[in-house]
Scaffold this motif. Sequence first.
Motif, PDB file in Angstrom:
ATOM      1  N   ALA A 229       0.801  -1.303  -0.014  1.00  0.00           N
ATOM      2  CA  ALA A 229       0.132   0.015  -0.002  1.00  0.00           C
ATOM      3  C   ALA A 229       0.936   1.362   0.134  1.00  0.00           C
ATOM      4  CB  ALA A 229      -0.988   0.023   1.367  1.00  0.00           C
ATOM      5  N   LEU A 230       2.116   1.253   0.378  1.00  0.00           N
ATOM      6  CA  LEU A 230       2.716   2.320   0.553  1.00  0.00           C
ATOM      7  C   LEU A 230       3.996   2.417  -0.510  1.00  0.00           C
ATOM      8  CD1 LEU A 230       2.269   4.603   2.247  1.00  0.00           C
ATOM      9  CD2 LEU A 230       4.150   4.273   3.720  1.00  0.00           C
ATOM     10  N   ALA A 231       5.087   1.366  -0.270  1.00  0.00           N
ATOM     11  CA  ALA A 231       6.093   1.252  -0.840  1.00  0.00           C
ATOM     12  C   ALA A 231       5.917   1.215  -2.425  1.00  0.00           C
ATOM     13  CB  ALA A 231       6.984   0.315  -0.397  1.00  0.00           C
ATOM     14  N   ALA A 232       5.053   0.232  -2.936  1.00  0.00           N
ATOM     15  CA  ALA A 232       4.720   0.020  -4.330  1.00  0.00           C
ATOM     16  C   ALA A 232       4.254   1.152  -5.090  1.00  0.00           C
ATOM     17  CB  ALA A 232       3.741  -1.133  -4.500  1.00  0.00           C
ATOM     18  N   PRO A 233       3.327   1.936  -4.535  1.00  0.00           N
ATOM     19  CA  PRO A 233       2.890   3.327  -5.145  1.00  0.00           C
ATOM     20  C   PRO A 233       4.011   4.204  -5.257  1.00  0.00           C
ATOM     21  CG  PRO A 233       1.171   2.512  -3.623  1.00  0.00           C
ATOM     22  CD  PRO A 233       2.463   1.609  -3.401  1.00  0.00           C
ATOM     23  N   ILE A 234       4.760   4.167  -4.233  1.00  0.00           N
ATOM     24  CA  ILE A 234       5.977   5.457  -4.386  1.00  0.00           C
ATOM     25  C   ILE A 234       6.815   4.792  -5.417  1.00  0.00           C
ATOM     26  CG2 ILE A 234       7.702   6.448  -3.055  1.00  0.00           C
ATOM     27  CD1 ILE A 234       5.762   6.531  -0.434  1.00  0.00           C
ATOM     28  N   ALA A 235       7.014   3.553  -5.287  1.00  0.00           N
ATOM     29  CA  ALA A 235       8.111   3.027  -6.426  1.00  0.00           C
ATOM     30  C   ALA A 235       7.407   3.453  -7.798  1.00  0.00           C
ATOM     31  CB  ALA A 235       8.378   1.679  -6.227  1.00  0.00           C
ATOM     32  N   LEU A 236       6.372   3.093  -7.857  1.00  0.00           N
ATOM     33  CA  LEU A 236       5.674   3.423  -9.237  1.00  0.00           C
ATOM     34  C   LEU A 236       5.929   4.910  -9.427  1.00  0.00           C
ATOM     35  CD1 LEU A 236       4.050   1.185 -11.167  1.00  0.00           C
ATOM     36  CD2 LEU A 236       1.959   2.090 -10.041  1.00  0.00           C
ATOM     37  N   LEU A 237       5.636   5.781  -8.624  1.00  0.00           N
ATOM     38  CA  LEU A 237       5.490   7.279  -8.945  1.00  0.00           C
ATOM     39  C   LEU A 237       7.079   7.826  -9.366  1.00  0.00           C
ATOM     40  CD1 LEU A 237       3.119   8.853  -8.330  1.00  0.00           C
ATOM     41  CD2 LEU A 237       4.239   9.803  -6.134  1.00  0.00           C
ATOM     42  N   VAL A 238       7.972   7.069  -8.495  1.00  0.00           N
ATOM     43  CA  VAL A 238       9.378   7.485  -9.001  1.00  0.00           C
ATOM     44  C   VAL A 238       9.824   6.831 -10.284  1.00  0.00           C
ATOM     45  CG1 VAL A 238      11.655   6.534  -8.561  1.00  0.00           C
ATOM     46  CG2 VAL A 238      10.419   7.129  -6.697  1.00  0.00           C
ATOM     47  N   LEU A 239       9.092   5.755 -10.698  1.00  0.00           N
ATOM     48  CA  LEU A 239       9.134   5.044 -12.212  1.00  0.00           C
ATOM     49  C   LEU A 239       8.576   6.354 -13.077  1.00  0.00           C
ATOM     50  CD1 LEU A 239      10.939   2.512 -12.375  1.00  0.00           C
ATOM     51  CD2 LEU A 239       8.551   1.459 -12.782  1.00  0.00           C
ATOM     52  N   TYR A 240       7.257   6.661 -12.777  1.00  0.00           N
ATOM     53  CA  TYR A 240       6.656   7.302 -13.802  1.00  0.00           C
ATOM     54  C   TYR A 240       7.382   8.895 -13.947  1.00  0.00           C
ATOM     55  CZ  TYR A 240       2.155   5.578 -15.094  1.00  0.00           C
ATOM     56  OH  TYR A 240       1.237   4.773 -15.851  1.00  0.00           O
ATOM     57  N   SER A 241       8.069   9.265 -12.865  1.00  0.00           N
ATOM     58  CA  SER A 241       8.779  10.395 -13.028  1.00  0.00           C
ATOM     59  C   SER A 241       9.985  10.721 -13.882  1.00  0.00           C
ATOM     60  CB  SER A 241       9.328  11.066 -11.295  1.00  0.00           C
ATOM     61  OG  SER A 241      10.342  10.303 -11.099  1.00  0.00           O
ATOM     62  N   PHE A 242      10.162   9.554 -14.223  1.00  0.00           N
ATOM     63  CA  PHE A 242      11.456   9.537 -15.320  1.00  0.00           C
ATOM     64  C   PHE A 242      11.098   9.201 -16.636  1.00  0.00           C
ATOM     65  CE2 PHE A 242      13.799   8.335 -11.151  1.00  0.00           C
ATOM     66  CZ  PHE A 242      14.445   9.256 -11.404  1.00  0.00           C
ATOM     67  N   TRP A 243       9.692   9.120 -16.975  1.00  0.00           N
ATOM     68  CA  TRP A 243       9.150   8.909 -18.189  1.00  0.00           C
ATOM     69  C   TRP A 243       8.597  10.126 -18.649  1.00  0.00           C
ATOM     70  CZ3 TRP A 243       5.936   3.905 -16.495  1.00  0.00           C
ATOM     71  CH2 TRP A 243       6.825   2.814 -16.074  1.00  0.00           C
ATOM     72  N   THR A 244       8.099   9.918 -19.955  1.00  0.00           N
ATOM     73  CA  THR A 244       7.560  11.302 -20.561  1.00  0.00           C
ATOM     74  C   THR A 244       6.153  10.858 -21.180  1.00  0.00           C
ATOM     75  OG1 THR A 244       8.815  10.548 -22.442  1.00  0.00           O
ATOM     76  CG2 THR A 244       9.379  12.654 -21.191  1.00  0.00           C
ATOM     77  N   GLN A 245       5.350  11.813 -21.312  1.00  0.00           N
ATOM     78  CA  GLN A 245       3.982  11.509 -21.598  1.00  0.00           C
ATOM     79  C   GLN A 245       3.914  11.775 -23.219  1.00  0.00           C
ATOM     80  OE1 GLN A 245       1.234  10.932 -19.590  1.00  0.00           O
ATOM     81  NE2 GLN A 245      -0.113  10.352 -20.910  1.00  0.00           N
ATOM     82  N   SER A 246       3.486  10.955 -24.122  1.00  0.00           N
ATOM     83  CA  SER A 246       3.182  11.359 -25.436  1.00  0.00           C
ATOM     84  C   SER A 246       1.904  10.963 -25.839  1.00  0.00           C
ATOM     85  CB  SER A 246       4.440  10.710 -26.354  1.00  0.00           C
ATOM     86  OG  SER A 246       4.403   9.450 -26.225  1.00  0.00           O
ATOM     87  N   GLY A 247       1.220  11.996 -26.016  1.00  0.00           N
ATOM     88  CA  GLY A 247      -0.363  11.925 -26.457  1.00  0.00           C
ATOM     89  C   GLY A 247      -1.061  11.034 -25.139  1.00  0.00           C
ATOM     90  N   PHE A 248      -1.853   9.916 -25.469  1.00  0.00           N
ATOM     91  CA  PHE A 248      -2.310   9.122 -24.317  1.00  0.00           C
ATOM     92  C   PHE A 248      -1.413   8.097 -24.197  1.00  0.00           C
ATOM     93  CE2 PHE A 248      -6.114  11.245 -26.883  1.00  0.00           C
ATOM     94  CZ  PHE A 248      -6.764  11.674 -25.463  1.00  0.00           C
ATOM     95  N   ASN A 249      -0.442   7.929 -24.580  1.00  0.00           N
ATOM     96  CA  ASN A 249       0.749   6.925 -24.138  1.00  0.00           C
ATOM     97  C   ASN A 249       1.743   7.471 -23.265  1.00  0.00           C
ATOM     98  OD1 ASN A 249      -0.812   4.821 -25.601  1.00  0.00           O
ATOM     99  ND2 ASN A 249       0.080   5.831 -27.523  1.00  0.00           N
ATOM    100  N   VAL A 250       2.394   6.639 -22.405  1.00  0.00           N
ATOM    101  CA  VAL A 250       3.829   6.853 -21.857  1.00  0.00           C
ATOM    102  C   VAL A 250       5.122   6.391 -22.411  1.00  0.00           C
ATOM    103  CG1 VAL A 250       4.564   6.716 -19.750  1.00  0.00           C
ATOM    104  CG2 VAL A 250       2.217   7.029 -19.893  1.00  0.00           C
TER     105      VAL A 250
END
Lengths: 275, 359
Positions: A13-34
Amino acid sequence: MLLSPTTALLLFALAAPIALLVLYSFWTQSGFNVDTQPTLVQYATVFTREGYRTLFLRSVAISSVVTLVTVALAYPIAYFVAFRVQRAKFTWLLLLTIPFWTSYLLRVFAWKVILGFNGVINSGLISLGLISRPLEFLLYNPTAVVVTMAHTYAAFAILPIYVSLEKIDRSLLEAAADLGDGPFRRFMRVTLPLSLPGIIGAAVLIFVPTTGDYVTPSLVGGSDGVMIANLIQVQFGRVNNWPLGAALAISSMAAVGIIAVSVTQAARLAVARIR
Amino acid sequence: MEGSDFIRIDKVTKQFGAATAVDGVSLHIAKGEFFSLLGPSGCGKTTLLRMIGGFAFPDEGRIVLDGADVTDLPPNRRPTNMVFQSYAIFPHLNVRDNIAYGLRVERMSAGERNARVDEALAMIRLSGYGERKAQQLSGGERQRVALARALVKRPKVLLLDEPLGALDKRLRETMQIELRQIQRDVGITFIFVTHDQEEALSMSDRVAVMEKGRVLQVADPKTLYERPVSRAVADFIGTMNFFEGRLVDLSNGKATVETAALGRVEASMPSGGTFAPGARVLIAIRPEKLVLSHEQPEAPFVPGKIVAASYLGDRSQIQVSISGADTPVAVVTQTSTAFRDGEFVYISWRSGGPLLIAE
C-alpha cells in the motif's frame, strides 16, 4: 522470504505506489501513451519553470504559517489540560476532539459557510449593522487557507503536546522553583525543553500533510491560495501528464522531508543550548 | 531550648479536604541542627516539610526562618532548598548543568559559577562526572547530585524528603554517614524527613516523632529511646514490652507500680507528665534491659516459657510467654548462652530498665 502481514501491507500500500511514482517521474507523456525511455526532463521542468517554484514556495510558506499558528494555539490548550485540569482529563481530551468526529471535507465546508460572501460572519455583522456590504477578504485567499487548516489540524497538535507535557515529572517543576526560578523562567528552562518532542511531533504531523493538502486550497483558497498539491492533482487529472505530476510529487516530497528534518534538528540544537 | 529560634514553626495546620494532614504543629529548630521529622507514612511529616519549602501553604499558623516570616512566600523566594524523594534530576541537562541550575538565577560570573560547581562535584566525590546525563547515573549518584545541586545554593535550611528511601540497605548506611559528615562540614541546618527510625536516631541531633498530623515528642535520639513520653513513641522507636499496672507510690523520682505480669516494679519517671497514686499506668521495658536465665536469679523475677527463639548472629531475639501478659515478652540476649524453644526460664530486669508511661 517470510513477511509479516503488516510489512506486506506496507509494501503493497505504500512502498509500491511510491516506487511506481518514482518510475513514472523518469518517463514522458506522448499523447495518450507513456514513453518509458528514462529521462530527467520532468525534473528539469520542475526545477526551471518559475511558476512551479513560486507555487511550491507559497505552499511551504502557507503550511509553515499553519504549523506555527496551530502549535502556538494548541500549546496553551494542551498545557491547560495537562497541568490545570485536575479531574476528568479524558473527558476534556474527548471534547477537544469532537470536531474531528466529522469528515475533513465537512470541516472545510463549515469554514466556507462561516467565511463565505453570505456566510455566518458577514450576515452576522450585517444584521448587527456594523457593515453594509459583505466583506470579501474573508474567503478565497491564503489567510482563509491558514484559518481553515489551523482548525482542521488542531487535534494533531494538541494530542502530542499534551502527551509530552503530561509525562513531565512534577517534581522537576518543583525543583526548578526551589532552585530560584519564577514561573516564566521555569517554563523556559524546564517545561519547554522537556515538551520539545511533543512540539516537534505536532509540527511534523501538521507541516507534512498541509503542504500536500489540495482539498482546503481548492475549496477556500481562491486563485491566490492555490498550492502545489492542486498543480499535482491537475497533472494527474485534466492535463493528463502523469510523469510531470509524479516528478512534482517526488520533488515536493523530498523537499518537505529535507525541510522537516533540518528544522527539527535546528530546534533540537537550539533547545539543547538552554541551560 | 536555648538559641533554637532559627526556624520557628508556630501552630501550623494544613487540611486536605476533610483530612487534617498537619494539626497545630509548633517546632523550634536551632541553627546548624540536624533535625529529623520521623513518623509512619501519612503522619504529615512530608506535608510539613513542603510547607517549610513553600510547596504547600498552611491554613493556619506561621513559619519564620531566621527572623523572616516566609509563610506565604513561593519556593523561589525562600532561603531553603530541597532534596526531593525522586531526586528530580533534570533529564535534559548533564550533571554539571544540573548543579549549576540554581546558580544561573543568581548574579554571578561564569568563573565563580564554575568554581562553585567544581567544589560541589568534589564534595560529593563525582569530579569527572560533570558531562554525564542523568540517565547514566546510579541511584546513589543521583542522590548525591541532588544534594550538591541544593547545597551549592548555600541555603539557610536544607530540606530532605526521604532522600535515602530508594537506595539499597548497604548504600543507605554509607550515605547516612556521608550525609552527616557533609552536614557537619557545611554547617547548614538540615531538616530530614524519614519513616526509618534507625536512620533518624543515627543521624539526627534531635527528632520530632509525628503521628496523625501531631508531634508526639521532640528530643535527642538517646532521650527518645530511653525516655519515650507515650506508648505511641515507645512503640514506634525500636521494640518495647508493655505491662499494664497501677501506680502505688511516688517518691524520690521513683515510681512503684503494681503489675499483674511482673508483680511490684520500681520504674524511672518520665521527664514530662504528672501522675497521681492509684492511676492506671504502663510499665515499658526494652528487650535488652531484660535478662534471661535458666537458674533462678535474685528477686525480682518472673518465670516463663520460651515460645520462639531467633538467632541473629551477634544476638538472639527470644519471645517468652509469662502468666498475666497477653502477648509474649521480647528479650534480646547475647548468644553466649543458648536458649531453645519450649525451655522454662526466668526473666529479671536491670535496674533503670522499667519506665513509667501514661496509659
